[in-house]
Motif scaffolding. Structure first.
Motif, PDB file in Angstrom:
ATOM      1  N   GLU A 173       0.825  -1.196   0.000  1.00 37.40           N
ATOM      2  CA  GLU A 173       0.000   0.000   0.000  1.00 37.40           C
ATOM      3  C   GLU A 173       0.862   1.249   0.000  1.00 37.40           C
ATOM      4  N   PHE A 174       1.956   1.141   0.710  1.00 34.41           N
ATOM      5  CA  PHE A 174       2.847   2.279   0.847  1.00 34.41           C
ATOM      6  C   PHE A 174       3.811   2.406  -0.327  1.00 34.41           C
ATOM      7  N   GLY A 175       3.665   1.528  -1.264  1.00 37.89           N
ATOM      8  CA  GLY A 175       4.470   1.657  -2.463  1.00 37.89           C
ATOM      9  C   GLY A 175       5.800   0.929  -2.424  1.00 37.89           C
ATOM     10  N   PHE A 176       5.983   0.036  -1.478  1.00 34.91           N
ATOM     11  CA  PHE A 176       7.214  -0.737  -1.464  1.00 34.91           C
ATOM     12  C   PHE A 176       7.089  -1.889  -2.453  1.00 34.91           C
ATOM     13  N   THR A 177       8.191  -2.223  -3.080  1.00 35.95           N
ATOM     14  CA  THR A 177       8.168  -3.327  -4.025  1.00 35.95           C
ATOM     15  C   THR A 177       8.301  -4.643  -3.270  1.00 35.95           C
ATOM     16  N   ILE A 178       7.995  -5.712  -3.962  1.00 37.02           N
ATOM     17  CA  ILE A 178       8.087  -7.040  -3.376  1.00 37.02           C
ATOM     18  C   ILE A 178       9.497  -7.307  -2.849  1.00 37.02           C
ATOM     19  N   SER A 179      10.485  -6.906  -3.595  1.00 41.38           N
ATOM     20  CA  SER A 179      11.851  -7.229  -3.162  1.00 41.38           C
ATOM     21  C   SER A 179      12.259  -6.382  -1.957  1.00 41.38           C
ATOM     22  N   GLU A 180      11.758  -5.167  -1.900  1.00 41.51           N
ATOM     23  CA  GLU A 180      12.011  -4.348  -0.710  1.00 41.51           C
ATOM     24  C   GLU A 180      11.369  -4.999   0.508  1.00 41.51           C
ATOM     25  N   ILE A 181      10.156  -5.476   0.304  1.00 39.58           N
ATOM     26  CA  ILE A 181       9.423  -6.120   1.391  1.00 39.58           C
ATOM     27  C   ILE A 181      10.133  -7.399   1.822  1.00 39.58           C
ATOM     28  N   ALA A 182      10.628  -8.128   0.829  1.00 40.50           N
ATOM     29  CA  ALA A 182      11.369  -9.347   1.143  1.00 40.50           C
ATOM     30  C   ALA A 182      12.577  -9.029   2.020  1.00 40.50           C
ATOM     31  N   SER A 183      13.237  -7.927   1.721  1.00 38.74           N
ATOM     32  CA  SER A 183      14.397  -7.531   2.529  1.00 38.74           C
ATOM     33  C   SER A 183      13.996  -7.242   3.972  1.00 38.74           C
ATOM     34  N   ARG A 184      12.892  -6.541   4.117  1.00 38.54           N
ATOM     35  CA  ARG A 184      12.426  -6.217   5.470  1.00 38.54           C
ATOM     36  C   ARG A 184      12.076  -7.509   6.220  1.00 38.54           C
ATOM     37  N   LEU A 185      11.337  -8.366   5.551  1.00 39.64           N
ATOM     38  CA  LEU A 185      10.897  -9.604   6.208  1.00 39.64           C
ATOM     39  C   LEU A 185      12.082 -10.506   6.538  1.00 39.64           C
ATOM     40  N   ALA A 186      13.137 -10.343   5.771  1.00 41.22           N
ATOM     41  CA  ALA A 186      14.325 -11.168   6.022  1.00 41.22           C
ATOM     42  C   ALA A 186      14.952 -10.832   7.367  1.00 41.22           C
TER      43      ALA A 186
END
Lengths: 158, 158
Positions: free
Chosen positions: B60-73
């Motif tokens: 929703e905030f405009g983060f890409t999947i790979s950015e999100i993957a980094s955070r979740l990592a």
DNA sequence: TCTTGACCTCAAGTATACTTGAGGAACTAT
DNA sequence: ATAGTTCCTCAAGTATACTTGAGGTCAAGA
């Protein structure tokens, strides 16, 4: 072409920082409607610099090309738009900006509350059903940051 | 599967509101790492509901999947993340959110100033070079809402 | 056991936003 | 006039974020 008040696609590219191919693409999408010279080459008005620059700013804000096309369609087609035209359009655009920022801020604050209370467990998390506040165009989750249908998931292992 | 604390992909889909195909796609992108049962079917932990819900909010905030993957990592892999893990991660995420909102607001205010002064003509428009303030990742314009290389374009026809 | 629904993989398709390349015409300067 | 740059169209390719479909397997209830 120097001295003329019409611009070739290359000149427009130089002035906006866009690539030539992007400008052709934007024409196809209706952001600009260049005339053609006798040889079939595109000839842009100076006002098109502003149209494309607006498009770029709007893209920063996350508007799609077609949304931008709709906004730009509000500008007069025949004559070059004047200050009043641009101001009117920008003012409307501003409203949408405000909404978008507001939604983001609301969502952030909810996340903030979740971090603050350390819950994230859905029993009282305000991010649950935050979807109402977030603009989820098209595809979207039914539950946010939560697992409402079953309230026992997180507290077990904490 | 009822009663088990492992979820099938369909159950996870029901709980997150995601489609089954989207969850498979997210696995491929590294957002979740389900185990497999003897028959080769995916078995998710309850914590994965939260991982995916987080992913949806972040999108929703405009983060890409790979950015999100980094955070979740940043969350622990072996054990289910606890409140502290999530809070730490969310707090970091919040910083990025703040930056993003700040940039949007700054850009909006510049647009606002332009509407206010009615200029939009680049002689004094603050949106010109606003690009410094705007997060333009990757492709982007060199000039915003303007035509700096030549200062006479708009005032002629207004 | 058997049937039905859920699941599996892999390939291809969709939409957005462009870029790249082929093959060729137009423009501009000398 | 001619070389060199810019422009033209049209088709195909790229990246992101998924969906859809084919062909087949697995699991759970009657």
């Amino acid at each position: 072409m120097k001295g003329s008040d019409l611009l070739s696609i290359g000149e427009l590219a130089d002035r906006t920082g866009l690539s030539v191919s992007a400008i052709r693409f934007y024409e196809e999408k209706g952001l600009v409607h260049p005339a053609r010279n006798s040889g079939g080459q595109r000839r842009f008005m100076r006002a098109d610099i502003r149209r494309l620059s607006f498009a770029l700013v709007a893209q920063e804000f996350g508007f799609t090309i077609s949304e931008i096309a709709s906004r730009l369609a509000q500008l007069p087609e025949g004559r070059a738009p004047n200050k009043a035209d641009w101001s009117r359009m920008s003012r409307e655009f501003r409203k949408h900006l405000d909404e978008r920022i507001e939604k983001m801020t609301a969502l952030r604050d909810k996340l903030d509350a979740c971090i603050g209370c350390g819950c994230l467990s859905m029993k009282s998390c305000s991010l649950y059903n935050a979807g109402d506040a977030a603009a989820r165009h098209g595809r979207g989750p039914r539950y946010l940051l939560g697992d409402a249908p079953d309230l026992a998931s997180f507290d077990e292992d904490s």
